[in-house]
Scaffold this motif. Structure first.
Motif, PDB file in Angstrom:
ATOM      1  N   TYR A  33       7.622   6.963   0.291  1.00 50.89           N
ATOM      2  CA  TYR A  33       6.508   7.674  -0.316  1.00 50.89           C
ATOM      3  C   TYR A  33       5.219   7.335   0.435  1.00 50.89           C
ATOM      4  CZ  TYR A  33       9.400   8.759  -4.387  1.00 50.89           C
ATOM      5  OH  TYR A  33      10.376   9.242  -5.219  1.00 50.89           O
ATOM      6  N   TYR A  37      -5.300   6.787  -1.741  1.00 45.82           N
ATOM      7  CA  TYR A  37      -6.040   6.236  -2.856  1.00 45.82           C
ATOM      8  C   TYR A  37      -7.520   6.278  -2.541  1.00 45.82           C
ATOM      9  CZ  TYR A  37      -1.702   4.197  -4.727  1.00 45.82           C
ATOM     10  OH  TYR A  37      -0.445   4.012  -5.244  1.00 45.82           O
ATOM     11  N   GLN A  39     -11.199   4.474  -3.514  1.00 44.39           N
ATOM     12  CA  GLN A  39     -11.842   3.319  -4.124  1.00 44.39           C
ATOM     13  C   GLN A  39     -13.350   3.533  -4.083  1.00 44.39           C
ATOM     14  OE1 GLN A  39     -11.638  -0.569  -2.172  1.00 44.39           O
ATOM     15  NE2 GLN A  39     -11.244  -1.547  -4.149  1.00 44.39           N
ATOM     16  N   ARG A  43     -15.143   0.132  -7.535  1.00 47.36           N
ATOM     17  CA  ARG A  43     -14.057  -0.669  -7.022  1.00 47.36           C
ATOM     18  C   ARG A  43     -12.670  -0.401  -7.587  1.00 47.36           C
ATOM     19  NH1 ARG A  43     -16.374  -4.647  -3.832  1.00 47.36           N
ATOM     20  NH2 ARG A  43     -14.338  -4.674  -2.810  1.00 47.36           N
ATOM     21  N   GLN A  44     -12.516   0.367  -8.659  1.00 46.67           N
ATOM     22  CA  GLN A  44     -11.173   0.593  -9.173  1.00 46.67           C
ATOM     23  C   GLN A  44     -10.494   1.670  -8.347  1.00 46.67           C
ATOM     24  OE1 GLN A  44     -10.957   1.422 -13.385  1.00 46.67           O
ATOM     25  NE2 GLN A  44      -8.883   0.591 -13.471  1.00 46.67           N
ATOM     26  N   MET A  45      -9.337   1.351  -7.838  1.00 47.48           N
ATOM     27  CA  MET A  45      -8.559   2.267  -7.012  1.00 47.48           C
ATOM     28  C   MET A  45      -7.928   3.331  -7.893  1.00 47.48           C
ATOM     29  SD  MET A  45      -7.962   0.909  -3.712  1.00 47.48           S
ATOM     30  CE  MET A  45      -6.226   1.042  -3.346  1.00 47.48           C
ATOM     31  N   LEU A  47      -5.425   6.985  -7.673  1.00 45.47           N
ATOM     32  CA  LEU A  47      -4.541   7.787  -6.854  1.00 45.47           C
ATOM     33  C   LEU A  47      -5.146   9.164  -6.639  1.00 45.47           C
ATOM     34  CD1 LEU A  47      -1.733   8.190  -5.518  1.00 45.47           C
ATOM     35  CD2 LEU A  47      -0.939   9.010  -7.746  1.00 45.47           C
ATOM     36  N   ARG A  50       0.018  12.068  -3.665  1.00 46.30           N
ATOM     37  CA  ARG A  50       1.217  11.405  -3.193  1.00 46.30           C
ATOM     38  C   ARG A  50       2.151  12.419  -2.548  1.00 46.30           C
ATOM     39  NH1 ARG A  50       4.353   8.698  -7.952  1.00 46.30           N
ATOM     40  NH2 ARG A  50       6.233   9.003  -6.734  1.00 46.30           N
ATOM     41  N   MET A  89     -14.267   4.728  -0.448  1.00 46.20           N
ATOM     42  CA  MET A  89     -13.367   4.268   0.598  1.00 46.20           C
ATOM     43  C   MET A  89     -11.991   4.835   0.278  1.00 46.20           C
ATOM     44  SD  MET A  89     -13.308   0.468   2.123  1.00 46.20           S
ATOM     45  CE  MET A  89     -12.633   0.103   3.733  1.00 46.20           C
ATOM     46  N   PHE A  91      -7.916   4.901   1.116  1.00 49.94           N
ATOM     47  CA  PHE A  91      -6.820   4.134   1.689  1.00 49.94           C
ATOM     48  C   PHE A  91      -5.552   4.975   1.731  1.00 49.94           C
ATOM     49  CE2 PHE A  91      -8.636  -0.040   2.069  1.00 49.94           C
ATOM     50  CZ  PHE A  91      -9.619  -0.095   1.096  1.00 49.94           C
ATOM     51  N   PHE A 103      -0.969  -0.909   2.879  1.00 46.51           N
ATOM     52  CA  PHE A 103      -2.193  -0.127   2.927  1.00 46.51           C
ATOM     53  C   PHE A 103      -2.800  -0.125   4.325  1.00 46.51           C
ATOM     54  CE2 PHE A 103      -2.996   0.661  -1.577  1.00 46.51           C
ATOM     55  CZ  PHE A 103      -2.182  -0.271  -2.179  1.00 46.51           C
TER      56      PHE A 103
ATOM     57  N   SER B  43      -8.831  -3.865   3.879  1.00 47.60           N
ATOM     58  CA  SER B  43      -7.682  -3.362   3.145  1.00 47.60           C
ATOM     59  C   SER B  43      -7.237  -4.347   2.078  1.00 47.60           C
ATOM     60  CB  SER B  43      -6.546  -3.091   4.111  1.00 47.60           C
ATOM     61  OG  SER B  43      -5.481  -2.459   3.451  1.00 47.60           O
ATOM     62  N   GLY B 109      -6.144  -2.280 -11.586  1.00 48.71           N
ATOM     63  CA  GLY B 109      -7.217  -2.839 -12.378  1.00 48.71           C
ATOM     64  C   GLY B 109      -8.548  -2.665 -11.673  1.00 48.71           C
ATOM     65  N   GLU B 110      -9.600  -3.060 -12.396  1.00 52.69           N
ATOM     66  CA  GLU B 110     -10.948  -2.875 -11.844  1.00 52.69           C
ATOM     67  C   GLU B 110     -11.295  -3.926 -10.797  1.00 52.69           C
ATOM     68  OE1 GLU B 110     -11.304  -2.494 -16.451  1.00 52.69           O
ATOM     69  OE2 GLU B 110     -10.115  -3.621 -14.976  1.00 52.69           O
TER      70      GLU B 110
END
Lengths: 113, 117
Positions: A33, A37, A39, A43-45, A47, A50, A89, A91, A103, B43, B109-110
């Motif tokens: 897969y 992602y 960010q 800061r929370q990634m 999706l 996919r 950002m 990824f 990543f 990363s 998570g954050e």
């Protein structure tokens, strides 16, 4: 070992324009897969999109689409009609075994008003 | 979408102390969670895979005695940085997998910003 390469550390796009972020990967597996992602500064990634490697059809999610070239091991992300909220950002990630993801180093996208 | 919560979001500690970071899946059960470390504008580096009810699997180069991981329930994994030193300062992120195997979806998570003085 699997590797993911994002060759563009930074990209910028004008609001409402289209931008493509590149990603290449290296693997000897045939079934895996791929993910993009996002960010944001919070800061929370999250999706974005996919792609299952066994599917030839490129995945799309609203303004986001990918160009998946399995033979070339390329997985680029196209963002259409860019919005200020797309600044983040991004990824690229590869996943094969037991859910562990590899990543890329990320691409910082700036959206200019 | 599913929610994964990390706590604390920021922590400052003195060198030599231990710090615990919690990762909770709020609306689904996660048999597997992952812990990452992220340096500024870099990363995510996978540190370990946390499996409910069993020992964590650490990536090569990660000190298991320094980074203790416990996954005692299907909704909670904890990362304890023991005897923290300034070089442990970093951004730590957890993710929880909903669903099984490679196809399961990851929710992040954050993140927790650790600063060791």
């Amino acid at each position: 070992a699997q590797t993911v390469t994002q060759s563009q550390p930074e990209m910028s796009v004008q609001e409402a324009e289209t931008v493509t972020l590149s990603c290449t990967y290296d693997t000897s597996e045939s079934d895996y897969y791929l993910f993009w992602y996002k960010q944001p500064p919070s800061r929370q990634m999250i999706l974005v999109i996919r792609q299952e490697a066994y599917k030839q059809q490129n995945a799309t999610e609203n303004r986001f689409s990918v160009n998946f070239q399995k033979a070339a091991k390329s997985f680029s992300l196209k963002i259409s009609d860019s919005q200020l909220g797309d600044a983040a950002m991004y990824f690229c990630a590869y996943r094969y075994n037991a859910g562990k993801s590899t990543f890329g180093d990320g691409t910082t996208l700036t959206v200019k008003p | 979408g599913a929610v994964v919560s990390q706590h604390p979001s920021r922590v400052i500690c003195k060198s030599g102390t231990s710090v615990k970071i919690e990762c909770r899946s709020l609306d689904f059960q996660a048999t597997t969670m992952f812990w990452y470390r992220q340096f500024p504008k870099k990363s995510l580096m996978l540190m370990a895979t946390s499996n409910e009810g069993s020992k964590a699997t650490y990536e090569q180069g990660v000190e298991k005695d320094k980074f203790l991981i416990n996954h005692a329930s299907l909704t909670l994994s904890t990362l304890t940085v023991t005897s923290a030193h300034p070089e442990d300062s970093s951004f730590y992120i957890c993710s929880a997998r909903r669903g099984l195997g490679v196809a399961g979806e990851l929710f992040f998570g954050e993140g927790s910003r650790l600063t060791v003085l």
